[in-house]
Design an enzyme around this catalytic site. Structure first.
Site, PDB file in Angstrom:
ATOM      1  N   SER A  98       1.647  -0.566   6.374  1.00 50.50           N
ATOM      2  CA  SER A  98       2.181   0.802   6.492  1.00 50.50           C
ATOM      3  C   SER A  98       1.060   1.797   6.287  1.00 50.50           C
ATOM      4  O   SER A  98       0.162   1.576   5.470  1.00 50.50           O
ATOM      5  CB  SER A  98       3.267   1.053   5.450  1.00 50.50           C
ATOM      6  OG  SER A  98       3.689   2.413   5.486  1.00 50.50           O
ATOM      7  N   TYR A 131       5.946   1.614  -3.436  1.00 45.65           N
ATOM      8  CA  TYR A 131       5.950   1.109  -2.057  1.00 45.65           C
ATOM      9  C   TYR A 131       4.530   1.024  -1.524  1.00 45.65           C
ATOM     10  O   TYR A 131       4.108  -0.004  -0.978  1.00 45.65           O
ATOM     11  CB  TYR A 131       6.794   2.039  -1.183  1.00 45.65           C
ATOM     12  CG  TYR A 131       6.802   1.681   0.285  1.00 45.65           C
ATOM     13  CD1 TYR A 131       7.497   0.564   0.734  1.00 45.65           C
ATOM     14  CD2 TYR A 131       6.122   2.456   1.224  1.00 45.65           C
ATOM     15  CE1 TYR A 131       7.508   0.223   2.093  1.00 45.65           C
ATOM     16  CE2 TYR A 131       6.131   2.137   2.574  1.00 45.65           C
ATOM     17  CZ  TYR A 131       6.834   1.023   3.001  1.00 45.65           C
ATOM     18  OH  TYR A 131       6.838   0.686   4.331  1.00 45.65           O
TER      19      TYR A 131
END
Length: 246
Positions: free
Chosen positions: A142, A155
């Protein structure tokens, strides 16, 4: 269009989003795909659709937090097609929140799925790759790990940890047996917001996806590009995001 004829590819998180798009595109280009995910009815339907279009597809119910499930996924590819060329780690969750919320349960869930799940994939596939003398690990990371934003600390930490594991594996694989590719998407129109427990963050994420998100097929094309290179060429990292994303 480049061909992936003869490639055997196992994919986690294949029931939707980037995983599903990757399975469909790789099968279209000639690869045999093994779809892994928790939703058995969904991956069975996707595999059936691929087969109806002339592709090769098998399924395996997989919860990436369970090491034995990843071993079974890899074994499905080897048993069905004789080997496994590529493992695509696409499973991931993002129940993001400010650290001050102390949502330790979801912190653990992100570590278990995003990081530990990827490590389970490495542990399952690496012995097969080494026995074959070749293999390719592709993980969907990501861009959140490149620039840490508020509410995304844990995250992003899991994604940065995955990137670190990839780099470590690359440096341990200078014998040319294992290739690694980390692909970092930006805003992609997927179901990722469904895993967010905070309604405000879920709404904001969906708003951004609607406003600037690009199709999951854009990431699938990046996966295909990395895989189709000759084995002496490694595409280490690719960032895929909307042109308008800051």
């Amino acid at each position: 269009m480049p061909s992936l004829d003869g490639k055997i590819v196992a994919i986690t998180g294949a029931s939707a989003g980037i995983g599903e798009a990757t399975a469909r595109l790789l099968a279209e280009r000639g690869a045999a795909v093994v779809l892994g995910a928790r939703r058995s009815e969904r991956i069975d339907a996707i595999a059936q659709s691929i087969r109806e279009e002339g592709g090769l597809a098998a399924t395996c119910v997989v919860d990436v937090t369970r090491a034995e499930d990843l071993r079974r996924l890899v074994a499905t590819g080897v048993d069905r097609y004789g080997r496994l060329d590529v493992l695509v780690n696409s499973a991931g969750i993002a129940p993001i929140s400010p650290l001050a919320d102390l949502d330790t349960e979801n912190w653990s869930a992100m570590i278990d799925v995003n990081l530990r799940g990827m490590l389970h994939g490495v542990a399952a596939a690496l012995p097969v790759f080494r026995e074959q003398g070749a293999g390719h690990l592709v993980t969907i990371v990501s861009v959140a790990g490149l620039t840490v934003s508020p509410t995304m600390a844990v995250y992003a930490a899991t994604k940065n940890a995955v990137r670190t594991v990839h780099e470590g594996l690359r440096k341990e694989s200078t014998d040319g047996v294992v290739r690694t590719t980390a692909i970092s998407p930006g805003y992609i129109r997927t179901e990722l917001a469904d895993s967010m427990s905070d309604p405000r963050l879920q709404e904001l994420t969906r708003k951004n996806m609607d406003a600037m998100g690009i199709p999951a097929a854009a990431v699938a094309r990046a996966v295909a590009f990395a895989i189709e290179q000759p084995h002496d060429v490694e595409i280490g990292e690719i960032n895929v995001r909307p042109t308008v994303q800051g």
